[in-house]
Motif scaffolding. Structure first.
Motif, PDB file in Angstrom:
ATOM      1  N   ASN A  57      -4.889  28.865 -33.402  1.00  0.00           N
ATOM      2  CA  ASN A  57      -4.689  29.112 -31.970  1.00  0.00           C
ATOM      3  C   ASN A  57      -3.225  29.410 -31.656  1.00  0.00           C
ATOM      4  O   ASN A  57      -2.928  30.279 -30.843  1.00  0.00           O
ATOM      5  N   LYS A  60      -2.001  33.001 -32.307  1.00  0.00           N
ATOM      6  CA  LYS A  60      -2.476  34.050 -31.400  1.00  0.00           C
ATOM      7  C   LYS A  60      -1.402  34.534 -30.429  1.00  0.00           C
ATOM      8  O   LYS A  60      -1.613  35.497 -29.705  1.00  0.00           O
ATOM      9  N   LEU A 112      -9.366  38.585 -23.512  1.00  0.00           N
ATOM     10  CA  LEU A 112     -10.178  37.425 -23.147  1.00  0.00           C
ATOM     11  C   LEU A 112     -10.907  36.835 -24.352  1.00  0.00           C
ATOM     12  O   LEU A 112     -11.036  35.611 -24.461  1.00  0.00           O
ATOM     13  N   LEU A 113     -11.370  37.683 -25.251  1.00  0.00           N
ATOM     14  CA  LEU A 113     -12.038  37.178 -26.460  1.00  0.00           C
ATOM     15  C   LEU A 113     -11.063  36.455 -27.381  1.00  0.00           C
ATOM     16  O   LEU A 113     -11.377  35.376 -27.899  1.00  0.00           O
ATOM     17  N   ARG A 115      -8.309  35.083 -26.528  1.00  0.00           N
ATOM     18  CA  ARG A 115      -7.768  33.933 -25.808  1.00  0.00           C
ATOM     19  C   ARG A 115      -8.653  32.694 -25.897  1.00  0.00           C
ATOM     20  O   ARG A 115      -8.213  31.577 -25.693  1.00  0.00           O
ATOM     21  N   GLN A 116      -9.928  32.912 -26.206  1.00  0.00           N
ATOM     22  CA  GLN A 116     -10.838  31.766 -26.336  1.00  0.00           C
ATOM     23  C   GLN A 116     -10.326  30.839 -27.440  1.00  0.00           C
ATOM     24  O   GLN A 116     -10.031  31.301 -28.542  1.00  0.00           O
ATOM     25  N   PRO A 117     -10.235  29.543 -27.141  1.00  0.00           N
ATOM     26  CA  PRO A 117      -9.725  28.621 -28.173  1.00  0.00           C
ATOM     27  C   PRO A 117     -10.720  28.435 -29.318  1.00  0.00           C
ATOM     28  O   PRO A 117     -11.923  28.331 -29.108  1.00  0.00           O
ATOM     29  N   ASP A 118     -10.193  28.438 -30.533  1.00  0.00           N
ATOM     30  CA  ASP A 118     -11.003  28.150 -31.696  1.00  0.00           C
ATOM     31  C   ASP A 118     -10.986  26.644 -31.914  1.00  0.00           C
ATOM     32  O   ASP A 118      -9.983  25.973 -31.661  1.00  0.00           O
TER      33      ASP A 118
END
Length: 121
Positions: A57, A60, A112-113, A115-118
């Motif tokens: 994360n 990113k 947005l994809l 940015r989604q937290p893993d």
């Protein structure tokens, strides 16, 4: 000979060739910055591919900055300034509004994809 029927918007035109080229080179420089940020981000993500979720994360950052930079260029540079201020939507020859919207939509979706937290599985 104006593309504007009533010539009320002609004062917005950039008639100085040097200023025109300066804006053009600024757009190219902005695109180069965006590309560099995205490539650095790709390498950072690749380097942290099998790292814990927190490290991935954090990796990113550069790709998110690159995608945000692209969004700003397409939204503000082309859709707001180009389409609305310079009224490029009024001409069939120089209307870049549809492709600018497509590029903005694509980069926003990818932003947005990413940015989604893993999370750890």
């Amino acid at each position: 000979n104006s593309i504007y029927p009533d010539s009320t918007l002609t004062w917005r035109a950039i008639t100085n060739p040097r200023l025109h080229h300066a804006f053009y080179w600024c757009i190219i420089a902005w695109e180069m910055l965006t590309t560099m940020l995205c490539w650095i981000g790709v390498f950072q993500l690749g380097k942290n591919w099998r790292s814990p979720a927190l490290s991935f994360n954090l990796a990113k950052t550069f790709i998110l900055l690159g995608l945000l930079s692209a969004d700003l260029l397409w939204l503000i540079g082309f859709l707001c300034i180009g389409s609305e201020w310079f009224a490029m939507w009024q001409t069939e020859r120089w209307n870049g509004q549809p492709i600018a919207f497509e590029m903005f939509a694509i980069t926003t979706l990818v932003f947005l994809l990413v940015r989604q937290p893993d999370v750890e599985l």
